[in-house]
Design a protein around this motif. Structure first.
Motif, PDB file in Angstrom:
ATOM      1  N   ASP A 195      -8.833  -1.648  -5.754  1.00  0.00           N
ATOM      2  CA  ASP A 195      -7.834  -0.656  -5.368  1.00  0.00           C
ATOM      3  C   ASP A 195      -8.156   0.652  -6.078  1.00  0.00           C
ATOM      4  O   ASP A 195      -9.232   0.810  -6.662  1.00  0.00           O
ATOM      5  N   THR A 196      -7.233   1.602  -6.038  1.00  0.00           N
ATOM      6  CA  THR A 196      -7.506   2.917  -6.619  1.00  0.00           C
ATOM      7  C   THR A 196      -7.751   2.848  -8.123  1.00  0.00           C
ATOM      8  O   THR A 196      -8.572   3.581  -8.665  1.00  0.00           O
ATOM      9  N   HIS A 197      -7.061   1.922  -8.813  1.00  0.00           N
ATOM     10  CA  HIS A 197      -7.244   1.798 -10.262  1.00  0.00           C
ATOM     11  C   HIS A 197      -8.615   1.214 -10.594  1.00  0.00           C
ATOM     12  O   HIS A 197      -9.329   1.722 -11.465  1.00  0.00           O
ATOM     13  N   LYS A 216      -9.464  -4.789   0.464  1.00  0.00           N
ATOM     14  CA  LYS A 216      -8.704  -5.204  -0.718  1.00  0.00           C
ATOM     15  C   LYS A 216      -7.632  -6.214  -0.343  1.00  0.00           C
ATOM     16  O   LYS A 216      -7.489  -7.260  -0.989  1.00  0.00           O
ATOM     17  N   MET A 217      -6.873  -5.932   0.717  1.00  0.00           N
ATOM     18  CA  MET A 217      -5.808  -6.842   1.146  1.00  0.00           C
ATOM     19  C   MET A 217      -6.376  -8.187   1.580  1.00  0.00           C
ATOM     20  O   MET A 217      -5.816  -9.243   1.257  1.00  0.00           O
ATOM     21  N   VAL A 253      -6.046  -3.099 -13.174  1.00  0.00           N
ATOM     22  CA  VAL A 253      -4.863  -2.458 -12.585  1.00  0.00           C
ATOM     23  C   VAL A 253      -3.825  -2.185 -13.676  1.00  0.00           C
ATOM     24  O   VAL A 253      -3.306  -1.068 -13.793  1.00  0.00           O
ATOM     25  N   ALA A 275     -11.318  -7.537  -5.343  1.00  0.00           N
ATOM     26  CA  ALA A 275     -10.364  -6.636  -4.697  1.00  0.00           C
ATOM     27  C   ALA A 275     -10.337  -5.314  -5.460  1.00  0.00           C
ATOM     28  O   ALA A 275      -9.943  -5.279  -6.622  1.00  0.00           O
ATOM     29  N   HIS A 302     -11.247   1.205  -8.748  1.00  0.00           N
ATOM     30  CA  HIS A 302     -12.267   2.185  -8.349  1.00  0.00           C
ATOM     31  C   HIS A 302     -12.408   3.279  -9.410  1.00  0.00           C
ATOM     32  O   HIS A 302     -13.517   3.605  -9.842  1.00  0.00           O
ATOM     33  N   PRO A 355     -14.050   2.740  -2.630  1.00  0.00           N
ATOM     34  CA  PRO A 355     -13.802   1.385  -3.141  1.00  0.00           C
ATOM     35  C   PRO A 355     -14.828   0.347  -2.691  1.00  0.00           C
ATOM     36  O   PRO A 355     -15.154  -0.560  -3.466  1.00  0.00           O
ATOM     37  N   SER A 400       0.833  -1.204   0.000  1.00  0.00           N
ATOM     38  CA  SER A 400       0.000   0.000   0.000  1.00  0.00           C
ATOM     39  C   SER A 400       0.868   1.255   0.000  1.00  0.00           C
ATOM     40  O   SER A 400       1.781   1.384   0.818  1.00  0.00           O
ATOM     41  N   GLN A 401       0.583   2.173  -0.929  1.00  0.00           N
ATOM     42  CA  GLN A 401       1.312   3.439  -1.036  1.00  0.00           C
ATOM     43  C   GLN A 401       2.818   3.232  -1.279  1.00  0.00           C
ATOM     44  O   GLN A 401       3.639   4.035  -0.842  1.00  0.00           O
ATOM     45  N   ASN A 433      -9.520  -7.455 -11.203  1.00  0.00           N
ATOM     46  CA  ASN A 433      -8.508  -6.612 -10.560  1.00  0.00           C
ATOM     47  C   ASN A 433      -7.229  -6.576 -11.385  1.00  0.00           C
ATOM     48  O   ASN A 433      -6.694  -5.510 -11.687  1.00  0.00           O
TER      49      ASN A 433
END
Length: 200
Positions: free
Chosen positions: A124-126, A105-106, A167, A122, A128, A143, A25-26, A163
């Motif tokens: 994630d930002t993509h 997500k994790m 992604v 899952a 979503h 999300p 993450s990040q 996902n």
């Protein structure tokens, strides 16, 4: 003896899968991979992490994003796994969510990768961003709303692949800023492109 060695290897792999998800993450994939290589080479397990100081854990996972906070997550999670699950990771979505630093997500990715069970999508930002941009969902604000809407209509057989597909697409083509619409094959179906295409 061989079976026991296999079980130990499998147990360590599941734990390190969870740690990799927590660290990712990040953080850029390359950095996560480098740190996980270090963790793997050291053979780190919940027991070994539980005996380390936060400073030692920080030194191992640096330069992961938010490494100081994540060191606390890893330490706390390792102790919980030892106390409640004999060092293994939980085999269900609900219990995974109760671990420090583990979000939906994790937990869903851990279920798929570690336990080979697909129990949700899952997001994630993509996923979503693209789901909203491409009209796959209706004005999902976060999300979890995106996940609920996608799961309401997408057949379960596709949950594990969406996902991965979105992604990669979101990283290379449908980027957050200045998406490369000229390289996209979905323009005739994409609400974002139809609303923003240049006038002739």
């Amino acid at each position: 003896m061989e079976q026991n060695a296999y079980q130990i290897k499998n147990w360590i792999q599941k734990f390190q899968t969870l740690v990799a998800l927590m660290l990712s993450s990040q953080t850029k994939d390359q950095i996560t991979a480098e740190v996980m290589g270090r963790i793997n080479s050291l053979g780190l397990t919940p027991f070994k992490f539980s005996k380390m100081s936060l400073k030692d854990i920080q030194n191992i996972i640096y330069p992961i994003g938010f490494y100081k906070v994540k060191s606390k997550y890893i330490y706390s999670t390792s102790n919980i796994l030892l106390e409640k699950y004999d060092g293994d990771i939980p085999n269900n979505f609900k219990d995974l969510l109760e671990l420090p630093g583990v979000g939906p997500k994790m937990a869903l990715l851990a279920m798929k990768i570690a336990w080979n069970e697909t129990v949700g999508i899952a997001v994630d930002t993509h996923v979503h961003r693209l789901s909203n941009r491409m009209g796959l969902v209706k004005s999902a604000k976060n999300p979890e709303q995106t996940r609920n809407q996608l799961e309401s209509w997408l057949p379960k057989e596709y949950w594990s692949s969406i996902n991965h597909l979105l992604v990669g697409f979101g990283q290379q083509i449908c980027t957050p800023i200045s998406p490369k619409c000229s390289q996209c094959l979905n323009t005739t179906l994409c609400p974002y492109f139809l609303e923003n295409k240049p006038s002739r």
